[in-house]
Design a protein around this motif. Structure first.
Motif, PDB file in Angstrom:
ATOM      1  N   LEU A 143      71.473  56.001  66.678  1.00  0.00           N
ATOM      2  CA  LEU A 143      70.686  57.044  67.329  1.00  0.00           C
ATOM      3  C   LEU A 143      69.331  57.210  66.656  1.00  0.00           C
ATOM      4  O   LEU A 143      68.283  57.221  67.315  1.00  0.00           O
ATOM      5  CB  LEU A 143      71.463  58.363  67.303  1.00  0.00           C
ATOM      6  CG  LEU A 143      70.758  59.583  67.899  1.00  0.00           C
ATOM      7  CD1 LEU A 143      70.472  59.356  69.372  1.00  0.00           C
ATOM      8  CD2 LEU A 143      71.614  60.830  67.711  1.00  0.00           C
ATOM      9  N   TYR A 144      69.337  57.307  65.333  1.00  0.00           N
ATOM     10  CA  TYR A 144      68.091  57.508  64.589  1.00  0.00           C
ATOM     11  C   TYR A 144      67.157  56.305  64.728  1.00  0.00           C
ATOM     12  O   TYR A 144      65.943  56.465  64.906  1.00  0.00           O
ATOM     13  CB  TYR A 144      68.405  57.762  63.118  1.00  0.00           C
ATOM     14  CG  TYR A 144      67.178  57.924  62.250  1.00  0.00           C
ATOM     15  CD1 TYR A 144      66.480  59.121  62.217  1.00  0.00           C
ATOM     16  CD2 TYR A 144      66.715  56.869  61.466  1.00  0.00           C
ATOM     17  CE1 TYR A 144      65.350  59.274  61.428  1.00  0.00           C
ATOM     18  CE2 TYR A 144      65.588  57.011  60.677  1.00  0.00           C
ATOM     19  CZ  TYR A 144      64.915  58.212  60.656  1.00  0.00           C
ATOM     20  OH  TYR A 144      63.790  58.351  59.882  1.00  0.00           O
ATOM     21  N   LEU A 170      70.693  57.295  56.172  1.00  0.00           N
ATOM     22  CA  LEU A 170      71.043  57.438  57.587  1.00  0.00           C
ATOM     23  C   LEU A 170      71.571  56.134  58.172  1.00  0.00           C
ATOM     24  O   LEU A 170      72.419  56.144  59.069  1.00  0.00           O
ATOM     25  CB  LEU A 170      69.817  57.907  58.382  1.00  0.00           C
ATOM     26  CG  LEU A 170      69.320  59.330  58.095  1.00  0.00           C
ATOM     27  CD1 LEU A 170      68.096  59.639  58.938  1.00  0.00           C
ATOM     28  CD2 LEU A 170      70.411  60.355  58.364  1.00  0.00           C
ATOM     29  N   VAL A 174      65.488  56.289  68.257  1.00  0.00           N
ATOM     30  CA  VAL A 174      64.480  57.343  68.395  1.00  0.00           C
ATOM     31  C   VAL A 174      63.260  57.040  67.538  1.00  0.00           C
ATOM     32  O   VAL A 174      62.118  57.266  67.948  1.00  0.00           O
ATOM     33  CB  VAL A 174      65.086  58.709  68.016  1.00  0.00           C
ATOM     34  CG1 VAL A 174      64.016  59.788  68.027  1.00  0.00           C
ATOM     35  CG2 VAL A 174      66.201  59.073  68.978  1.00  0.00           C
ATOM     36  N   LYS A 175      63.469  56.491  66.354  1.00  0.00           N
ATOM     37  CA  LYS A 175      62.351  56.193  65.457  1.00  0.00           C
ATOM     38  C   LYS A 175      61.453  55.104  66.035  1.00  0.00           C
ATOM     39  O   LYS A 175      60.228  55.164  65.907  1.00  0.00           O
ATOM     40  CB  LYS A 175      62.869  55.776  64.080  1.00  0.00           C
ATOM     41  CG  LYS A 175      61.747  55.523  63.077  1.00  0.00           C
ATOM     42  CD  LYS A 175      62.268  55.345  61.682  1.00  0.00           C
ATOM     43  CE  LYS A 175      61.136  55.009  60.717  1.00  0.00           C
ATOM     44  NZ  LYS A 175      60.070  56.037  60.747  1.00  0.00           N
ATOM     45  N   PRO A 223      62.082  61.682  64.860  1.00  0.00           N
ATOM     46  CA  PRO A 223      63.412  61.045  64.905  1.00  0.00           C
ATOM     47  C   PRO A 223      64.499  61.918  64.303  1.00  0.00           C
ATOM     48  O   PRO A 223      65.617  61.983  64.831  1.00  0.00           O
ATOM     49  CB  PRO A 223      63.213  59.757  64.086  1.00  0.00           C
ATOM     50  CG  PRO A 223      61.754  59.505  64.123  1.00  0.00           C
ATOM     51  CD  PRO A 223      61.111  60.854  64.140  1.00  0.00           C
ATOM     52  N   VAL A 245      75.030  57.957  63.625  1.00  0.00           N
ATOM     53  CA  VAL A 245      73.673  58.434  63.362  1.00  0.00           C
ATOM     54  C   VAL A 245      72.710  57.262  63.215  1.00  0.00           C
ATOM     55  O   VAL A 245      71.545  57.346  63.603  1.00  0.00           O
ATOM     56  CB  VAL A 245      73.655  59.317  62.099  1.00  0.00           C
ATOM     57  CG1 VAL A 245      72.238  59.757  61.759  1.00  0.00           C
ATOM     58  CG2 VAL A 245      74.551  60.531  62.298  1.00  0.00           C
ATOM     59  N   ASN A 246      73.178  56.146  62.686  1.00  0.00           N
ATOM     60  CA  ASN A 246      72.329  54.981  62.455  1.00  0.00           C
ATOM     61  C   ASN A 246      71.691  54.486  63.749  1.00  0.00           C
ATOM     62  O   ASN A 246      70.472  54.339  63.847  1.00  0.00           O
ATOM     63  CB  ASN A 246      73.158  53.868  61.810  1.00  0.00           C
ATOM     64  CG  ASN A 246      72.366  52.578  61.667  1.00  0.00           C
ATOM     65  OD1 ASN A 246      71.146  52.610  61.569  1.00  0.00           O
ATOM     66  ND2 ASN A 246      73.047  51.457  61.671  1.00  0.00           N
ATOM     67  N   LEU A 272      73.216  65.790  67.611  1.00  0.00           N
ATOM     68  CA  LEU A 272      74.404  66.148  66.837  1.00  0.00           C
ATOM     69  C   LEU A 272      74.730  67.630  66.991  1.00  0.00           C
ATOM     70  O   LEU A 272      75.903  68.011  67.091  1.00  0.00           O
ATOM     71  CB  LEU A 272      74.183  65.809  65.359  1.00  0.00           C
ATOM     72  CG  LEU A 272      74.045  64.320  65.029  1.00  0.00           C
ATOM     73  CD1 LEU A 272      73.759  64.135  63.549  1.00  0.00           C
ATOM     74  CD2 LEU A 272      75.307  63.565  65.422  1.00  0.00           C
ATOM     75  N   GLU A 285      66.091  57.204  54.886  1.00  0.00           N
ATOM     76  CA  GLU A 285      66.391  56.297  55.991  1.00  0.00           C
ATOM     77  C   GLU A 285      67.539  55.354  55.640  1.00  0.00           C
ATOM     78  O   GLU A 285      68.364  55.022  56.492  1.00  0.00           O
ATOM     79  CB  GLU A 285      65.138  55.507  56.370  1.00  0.00           C
ATOM     80  CG  GLU A 285      64.063  56.368  57.019  1.00  0.00           C
ATOM     81  CD  GLU A 285      62.851  55.563  57.426  1.00  0.00           C
ATOM     82  OE1 GLU A 285      62.725  54.404  56.959  1.00  0.00           O
ATOM     83  OE2 GLU A 285      62.026  56.082  58.206  1.00  0.00           O
ATOM     84  N   THR A 323      67.642  63.434  66.450  1.00  0.00           N
ATOM     85  CA  THR A 323      68.982  63.111  65.956  1.00  0.00           C
ATOM     86  C   THR A 323      69.771  64.381  65.678  1.00  0.00           C
ATOM     87  O   THR A 323      70.941  64.507  66.064  1.00  0.00           O
ATOM     88  CB  THR A 323      68.884  62.266  64.670  1.00  0.00           C
ATOM     89  OG1 THR A 323      68.136  61.080  64.943  1.00  0.00           O
ATOM     90  CG2 THR A 323      70.268  61.884  64.174  1.00  0.00           C
TER      91      THR A 323
END
Length: 213
Positions: A100-101, A91, A104-105, A14, A97-98, A22, A88, A18
């Motif tokens: 997106l991460y 983030l 993906v996570k 993740p 970013v929140n 970016l 975490e 991310t």
């Protein structure tokens, strides 16, 4: 060792995706550096800081594997878990970013976690039409509002493309149309990536013992 490597993947995948997204945005904006005269570009002033080891082929691959392994090793303890949770939480406070991460996570946890249900079974499904069959992977059952519109017993399958199985199609099919294969997920992936050239070993059917009279 496998446990540590998988744990490292769960932590780093993740973050890597991310960072990649970016970096893609930032590198696009950095194209404005092309307008800077050559003698004043940052690469001219700081180019001597780049180590010559970066030119050795394969060194980056070895370094990446070591980073993934040691990340999993360090996070398999209380201190490592505490640091990951703090990271975490940090983030989650960053607006873009929140989302997106987190997305993906969720995907990486499903794919790489030993307790996940993704790609647990190789199956045979009719695709793209009834007279053509392809190998797919059972991923679960339909959920959400989609399940309310499906009448009968349905399953969720992922149909990968070849030779790149990371792209494909998500289908919801009747369970009766899905044939489970006596084939491991690894063997099925090799079969797909090789475009059918590397066929799995044939499974010899063992005849049932005759009934005693």
């Amino acid at each position: 060792m496998r446990k540590y490597f998988i744990t490292g993947l769960l932590i780093l995948v993740p973050l890597a995706i991310t960072a990649w997204v970016l970096n893609l945005v930032i590198s696009t904006m950095d194209q404005s550096l092309l307008l800077v005269p050559g003698s004043t570009k940052p690469s001219v002033w700081f180019g001597h800081l780049v180590p010559p080891l970066s030119s050795i082929p394969g060194l980056g691959t070895v370094l990446t594997v070591l980073i993934v392994f040691f990340t999993g090793l360090l996070t398999n303890n209380l201190v490592g878990n505490y640091v990951v949770k703090l990271w975490e939480k940090l983030l989650q406070r960053i607006p873009i970013v929140n989302s997106l991460y987190s997305s993906v996570k969720q995907v990486s946890d499903t794919l790489f976690s030993p307790s996940g249900n993704a790609f647990r079974k190789a199956v045979l499904v009719p695709y793209p039409h009834q007279n053509s069959w392809t190998i797919a992977f059972l991923t679960g059952v339909p959920g959400g509002d989609a399940a309310n519109h499906l009448v009968g017993d349905y399953v969720s399958v992922y149909v990968p493309t070849t030779p790149n199985p990371t792209s494909g199609f998500f289908l919801m099919m009747k369970r009766s149309d899905v044939v489970e294969l006596d084939m491991s997920v690894d063997a099925a992936l090799k079969y797909i990536v090789s475009m059918g050239v590397v066929a799995p070993a044939e499974v010899v059917a063992v005849p049932a013992p005759a009934a005693k009279e």
